[in-house]
Design a protein around this motif. Sequence first.
Motif, mmCIF file in Angstrom:
data_model
loop_
_atom_site.group_PDB
_atom_site.id
_atom_site.type_symbol
_atom_site.label_atom_id
_atom_site.label_comp_id
_atom_site.label_asym_id
_atom_site.label_seq_id
_atom_site.Cartn_x
_atom_site.Cartn_y
_atom_site.Cartn_z
ATOM 1 N N PHE A 7 -44.027 -12.004 21.354
ATOM 2 C CA PHE A 7 -42.812 -12.471 20.697
ATOM 3 C C PHE A 7 -42.993 -12.500 19.184
ATOM 4 C CE2 PHE A 7 -40.408 -15.935 18.793
ATOM 5 C CZ PHE A 7 -39.110 -15.519 19.072
ATOM 6 N N THR A 8 -44.134 -12.996 18.717
ATOM 7 C CA THR A 8 -44.395 -13.081 17.283
ATOM 8 C C THR A 8 -44.422 -11.693 16.650
ATOM 9 O OG1 THR A 8 -45.659 -15.097 17.656
ATOM 10 C CG2 THR A 8 -45.983 -13.981 15.548
ATOM 11 N N VAL A 9 -45.080 -10.750 17.284
ATOM 12 C CA VAL A 9 -45.154 -9.381 16.755
ATOM 13 C C VAL A 9 -43.779 -8.734 16.740
ATOM 14 C CG1 VAL A 9 -46.043 -7.062 17.234
ATOM 15 C CG2 VAL A 9 -47.561 -9.037 17.362
ATOM 16 N N LEU A 10 -43.024 -8.866 17.819
ATOM 17 C CA LEU A 10 -41.689 -8.277 17.866
ATOM 18 C C LEU A 10 -40.741 -8.928 16.873
ATOM 19 C CD1 LEU A 10 -41.202 -7.730 21.699
ATOM 20 C CD2 LEU A 10 -41.665 -6.017 19.935
ATOM 21 N N PHE A 11 -40.857 -10.227 16.687
ATOM 22 C CA PHE A 11 -40.020 -10.922 15.706
ATOM 23 C C PHE A 11 -40.347 -10.466 14.287
ATOM 24 C CE2 PHE A 11 -38.969 -14.687 13.093
ATOM 25 C CZ PHE A 11 -37.593 -14.697 13.322
ATOM 26 N N ALA A 12 -41.632 -10.285 13.981
ATOM 27 C CA ALA A 12 -42.032 -9.800 12.658
ATOM 28 C C ALA A 12 -41.495 -8.391 12.414
ATOM 29 C CB ALA A 12 -43.549 -9.829 12.523
ATOM 30 N N LEU A 13 -41.557 -7.528 13.407
ATOM 31 C CA LEU A 13 -41.009 -6.174 13.276
ATOM 32 C C LEU A 13 -39.496 -6.211 13.090
ATOM 33 C CD1 LEU A 13 -43.080 -4.179 15.896
ATOM 34 C CD2 LEU A 13 -43.141 -3.947 13.403
ATOM 35 N N PHE A 14 -38.818 -7.081 13.821
ATOM 36 C CA PHE A 14 -37.374 -7.236 13.666
ATOM 37 C C PHE A 14 -37.026 -7.648 12.238
ATOM 38 C CE2 PHE A 14 -33.784 -10.205 13.642
ATOM 39 C CZ PHE A 14 -32.766 -9.353 14.056
ATOM 40 N N LEU A 15 -37.748 -8.619 11.703
ATOM 41 C CA LEU A 15 -37.495 -9.054 10.328
ATOM 42 C C LEU A 15 -37.790 -7.945 9.318
ATOM 43 C CD1 LEU A 15 -38.836 -12.719 10.265
ATOM 44 C CD2 LEU A 15 -36.468 -11.930 10.315
ATOM 45 N N LEU A 16 -38.836 -7.190 9.553
ATOM 46 C CA LEU A 16 -39.193 -6.105 8.648
ATOM 47 C C LEU A 16 -38.084 -5.059 8.566
ATOM 48 C CD1 LEU A 16 -41.454 -4.777 6.887
ATOM 49 C CD2 LEU A 16 -42.112 -3.555 8.960
ATOM 50 N N PHE A 17 -37.496 -4.706 9.695
ATOM 51 C CA PHE A 17 -36.488 -3.653 9.720
ATOM 52 C C PHE A 17 -35.096 -4.141 9.350
ATOM 53 C CE2 PHE A 17 -39.700 -1.556 12.406
ATOM 54 C CZ PHE A 17 -39.813 -0.380 11.679
ATOM 55 N N THR A 18 -34.796 -5.411 9.503
ATOM 56 C CA THR A 18 -33.444 -5.901 9.207
ATOM 57 C C THR A 18 -33.343 -6.643 7.884
ATOM 58 O OG1 THR A 18 -33.833 -7.951 10.428
ATOM 59 C CG2 THR A 18 -32.857 -6.082 11.642
ATOM 60 N N PHE A 19 -34.444 -6.875 7.207
ATOM 61 C CA PHE A 19 -34.435 -7.592 5.939
ATOM 62 C C PHE A 19 -33.751 -6.743 4.867
ATOM 63 C CE2 PHE A 19 -36.419 -9.178 2.014
ATOM 64 C CZ PHE A 19 -36.179 -10.534 2.177
ATOM 65 N N PRO A 20 -32.946 -7.336 3.982
ATOM 66 C CA PRO A 20 -32.254 -6.563 2.931
ATOM 67 C C PRO A 20 -33.197 -6.220 1.770
ATOM 68 C CG PRO A 20 -31.656 -8.857 2.766
ATOM 69 C CD PRO A 20 -32.518 -8.726 4.001
ATOM 70 N N HIS A 21 -34.088 -5.260 1.982
ATOM 71 C CA HIS A 21 -35.100 -4.900 0.992
ATOM 72 C C HIS A 21 -34.467 -4.406 -0.311
ATOM 73 C CE1 HIS A 21 -38.298 -5.334 3.909
ATOM 74 N NE2 HIS A 21 -37.594 -4.611 4.760
ATOM 75 N N GLU A 22 -33.435 -3.589 -0.218
ATOM 76 C CA GLU A 22 -32.830 -3.018 -1.417
ATOM 77 C C GLU A 22 -32.261 -4.104 -2.321
ATOM 78 O OE1 GLU A 22 -29.537 0.290 -2.745
ATOM 79 O OE2 GLU A 22 -30.249 0.245 -0.688
ATOM 80 N N LEU A 23 -31.632 -5.099 -1.776
ATOM 81 C CA LEU A 23 -31.067 -6.194 -2.559
ATOM 82 C C LEU A 23 -32.157 -6.966 -3.291
ATOM 83 C CD1 LEU A 23 -28.568 -7.902 -3.269
ATOM 84 C CD2 LEU A 23 -29.060 -9.252 -1.225
ATOM 85 N N VAL A 24 -33.256 -7.229 -2.617
ATOM 86 C CA VAL A 24 -34.371 -7.954 -3.232
ATOM 87 C C VAL A 24 -34.964 -7.149 -4.383
ATOM 88 C CG1 VAL A 24 -36.713 -8.809 -2.823
ATOM 89 C CG2 VAL A 24 -34.905 -9.252 -1.165
ATOM 90 N N VAL A 25 -35.182 -5.865 -4.170
ATOM 91 C CA VAL A 25 -35.774 -5.015 -5.204
ATOM 92 C C VAL A 25 -34.845 -4.917 -6.408
ATOM 93 C CG1 VAL A 25 -36.474 -2.650 -5.740
ATOM 94 C CG2 VAL A 25 -37.234 -3.731 -3.636
ATOM 95 N N ARG A 26 -33.559 -4.723 -6.183
ATOM 96 C CA ARG A 26 -32.611 -4.636 -7.299
ATOM 97 C C ARG A 26 -32.616 -5.914 -8.134
ATOM 98 N NH1 ARG A 26 -29.611 -0.199 -7.494
ATOM 99 N NH2 ARG A 26 -29.198 0.919 -5.578
#
Length: 75
Positions: A7-26
Amino acid sequence: MKRAALFTVLFALFLLFTFPHELVVRRLLLTRLPADVGLTFSNVAPSLRPLGYRLSAVELTRDPFRARLDSVRVG
């Protein structure tokens, strides 16, 4: 125990792929760059080496200069 680890590994992967990376970088780059410098990029992807982000098709502009880069890694 195995279910909790899975569960922990799958949750971390879910967060990695759904996190708004572009907004944070901008937001981070706009606060660090001077107001007269323009920055555009086409894609943001998480990077493990170095830990951070990989920006592709980056263009920095400051009149009258312009720099185009294929990719940049920021950490």
